[in-house]
Design a protein around this motif. Sequence first.
Motif, short mmCIF file in Angstrom:
data_model
loop_
_atom_site.label_atom_id
_atom_site.label_comp_id
_atom_site.label_asym_id
_atom_site.label_seq_id
_atom_site.Cartn_x
_atom_site.Cartn_y
_atom_site.Cartn_z
N ARG A 110 0.82 -1.22 0.00
CA ARG A 110 0.00 0.00 0.00
C ARG A 110 0.85 1.27 0.00
O ARG A 110 0.59 2.25 0.68
CB ARG A 110 -1.00 0.00 1.17
CG ARG A 110 -1.80 -1.29 1.25
CD ARG A 110 -3.03 -1.16 2.11
NE ARG A 110 -4.17 -0.66 1.36
CZ ARG A 110 -4.92 -1.40 0.53
NH1 ARG A 110 -4.63 -2.68 0.33
NH2 ARG A 110 -5.95 -0.87 -0.10
N ASP A 111 1.91 1.22 -0.80
CA ASP A 111 2.79 2.37 -0.97
C ASP A 111 3.62 2.12 -2.23
O ASP A 111 3.50 1.06 -2.87
CB ASP A 111 3.71 2.55 0.24
CG ASP A 111 4.18 3.99 0.43
OD1 ASP A 111 4.07 4.78 -0.55
OD2 ASP A 111 4.66 4.33 1.52
N THR A 372 -8.97 -2.96 -7.04
CA THR A 372 -7.97 -2.98 -5.97
C THR A 372 -6.92 -1.90 -6.19
O THR A 372 -6.59 -1.14 -5.28
CB THR A 372 -7.29 -4.36 -5.90
OG1 THR A 372 -8.26 -5.34 -5.54
CG2 THR A 372 -6.15 -4.37 -4.89
N LEU A 373 -6.39 -1.83 -7.41
CA LEU A 373 -5.32 -0.87 -7.67
C LEU A 373 -5.83 0.57 -7.59
O LEU A 373 -5.09 1.47 -7.17
CB LEU A 373 -4.69 -1.13 -9.03
CG LEU A 373 -3.37 -0.37 -9.27
CD1 LEU A 373 -2.29 -0.87 -8.31
CD2 LEU A 373 -2.89 -0.51 -10.70
N THR A 374 -7.08 0.81 -7.95
CA THR A 374 -7.63 2.15 -7.84
C THR A 374 -7.66 2.61 -6.38
O THR A 374 -7.28 3.74 -6.05
CB THR A 374 -9.05 2.20 -8.44
OG1 THR A 374 -8.99 1.82 -9.82
CG2 THR A 374 -9.64 3.60 -8.34
N ARG A 375 -8.11 1.71 -5.50
CA ARG A 375 -8.13 2.07 -4.07
C ARG A 375 -6.72 2.33 -3.56
O ARG A 375 -6.46 3.31 -2.85
CB ARG A 375 -8.78 0.94 -3.26
CG ARG A 375 -10.28 0.80 -3.47
CD ARG A 375 -10.89 -0.13 -2.43
NE ARG A 375 -10.39 -1.50 -2.55
CZ ARG A 375 -10.94 -2.45 -3.30
NH1 ARG A 375 -12.03 -2.16 -4.02
NH2 ARG A 375 -10.44 -3.67 -3.34
N ARG A 378 -5.18 5.71 -4.75
CA ARG A 378 -5.65 6.87 -3.99
C ARG A 378 -4.98 6.94 -2.62
O ARG A 378 -4.63 8.02 -2.14
CB ARG A 378 -7.17 6.84 -3.86
CG ARG A 378 -7.89 7.14 -5.18
CD ARG A 378 -9.38 7.42 -4.95
NE ARG A 378 -9.96 8.03 -6.14
CZ ARG A 378 -10.63 7.38 -7.08
NH1 ARG A 378 -10.81 6.06 -6.96
NH2 ARG A 378 -11.13 8.01 -8.13
N GLU A 379 -4.78 5.79 -1.99
CA GLU A 379 -4.09 5.78 -0.70
C GLU A 379 -2.65 6.27 -0.85
O GLU A 379 -2.15 7.05 -0.02
CB GLU A 379 -4.09 4.36 -0.12
CG GLU A 379 -5.44 3.89 0.39
CD GLU A 379 -5.34 2.51 1.02
OE1 GLU A 379 -4.24 2.13 1.49
OE2 GLU A 379 -6.36 1.78 1.02
N ARG A 383 -0.65 9.51 0.78
CA ARG A 383 0.65 9.43 1.44
C ARG A 383 1.64 10.41 0.81
O ARG A 383 2.42 11.07 1.52
CB ARG A 383 1.22 8.02 1.34
CG ARG A 383 0.51 6.96 2.17
CD ARG A 383 1.13 5.59 1.89
NE ARG A 383 0.46 4.53 2.60
CZ ARG A 383 0.80 4.08 3.81
NH1 ARG A 383 1.83 4.65 4.43
NH2 ARG A 383 0.15 3.11 4.39
N ASP A 384 1.61 10.50 -0.51
CA ASP A 384 2.51 11.42 -1.20
C ASP A 384 2.24 12.87 -0.81
O ASP A 384 3.17 13.67 -0.62
CB ASP A 384 2.36 11.27 -2.72
CG ASP A 384 2.99 9.98 -3.24
OD1 ASP A 384 3.81 9.39 -2.52
OD2 ASP A 384 2.66 9.57 -4.37
#
Length: 405
Positions: A110-111, A372-375, A378-379, A383-384
């Motif tokens: 998730r990063d 999945t990749l869309t969510r 956005r996360e 973070r960025d």
Amino acid sequence: MPHKTSQHSQHEPPQHTPSPDPPDTSLDDRITGALVGAAVGDALGGPVEGYSPDQILERHAGRVHGIVGPWNGDAWRTARPLAPYHKGDGHVTDDTLMTHALIRVYAEVRDHLDAYAVAEHLVPDLMTTPRWIPELEQEALPVHRIFLAEKWLVTRLHYAHADPREAGVGNIVNCGAAMYMAPVGLVNAANPRAAYAEALDIAGAHQSSYGREAAGVFAAAVAAACEPGATPETVVAHCLALAKDGTRTAIEKVCEAATRHTAFESALAPLREAVSPYDTVGPDYRAPSLGARRPSRLHAIEELPVALGMVIVADGDYRNAVLGAVNYGRDCDSIATMAGAIAGALGSPVPETWSKQVAEASRLDLWEPARTLTRVTREIYDRDIHRRRAHEAAFTAIGGLRCSD
């Protein structure tokens, strides 16, 4: 799409002034279009991979215009004992299996990813979890299906304990890393330079030389296709602004040739002629030349320049770009994977009949990885933003900002 131009040799990418109105194609649509488009292109190209346009024409009594069966018919399992795979009938190949595996890594981390994420997450995924493999028509470990150049990941990172950032050195130089880098471009949607840098880091675990370079440039192309108002021409301009050495020259020459065509039939031979000086495999795809797949600053993989060229020829239209890639032959499943991802990210719709048939035949939900990749994208963007604001605050605190006169 605007009329095609031949000005692809600029070193600076185009500067966009996005409309204040919402884009016609949302992030969700672009990610879905790119990933479903890549998988469908992969499935269409699989059964004719390794053959020439003339051989394809003879075998199918004309050009391929959709999903076709295996090249060797019912003898698909024994015709090529080294590759007993059911290519055709809508089955995706290792291009899609690796793309989906990389998405699973993004979903876990998730990063942003790097070469160490490949060692710590991607390699165990390939080695430990059985999954449905369409070409084997059974559940199996993905490592049992992927090509030898991808098995290198397991050999070098799991067994040899190589430094992940250098593990790609020594592998054959091919499109093995580039073919599954679309997720990197999508995570960095509308930021080609960031996509390029992240893909180069990831691909260091898998490839070196122009194989690694192609991975970075393909990710950049997908990211550039996500920009508001993006066109095939702006995508190529971003690629040329980032690409180095033979990869840059090959893209420039192929895309210059592509601007002279509006249909793939007339473009098949000219695009091959344009890329030939930079492609190390040689004229016979199944009997590579002695210089094939070795590191070089003068050469390029064939697949990415041709994929970009087909997107130019098709003026961004998904169907025509993918069919051009498929009928080009040679490594056409990877070419169609790349062309399909770029055209899909540009917003050109994937034919529903194709996507449904591929999903059913491959027994895969082609849309779930996109959700999945869309969510996750956005996360990662959130973070960025947090990291960028923290940097801005720190830079300001040390007097980094100067008031303009």
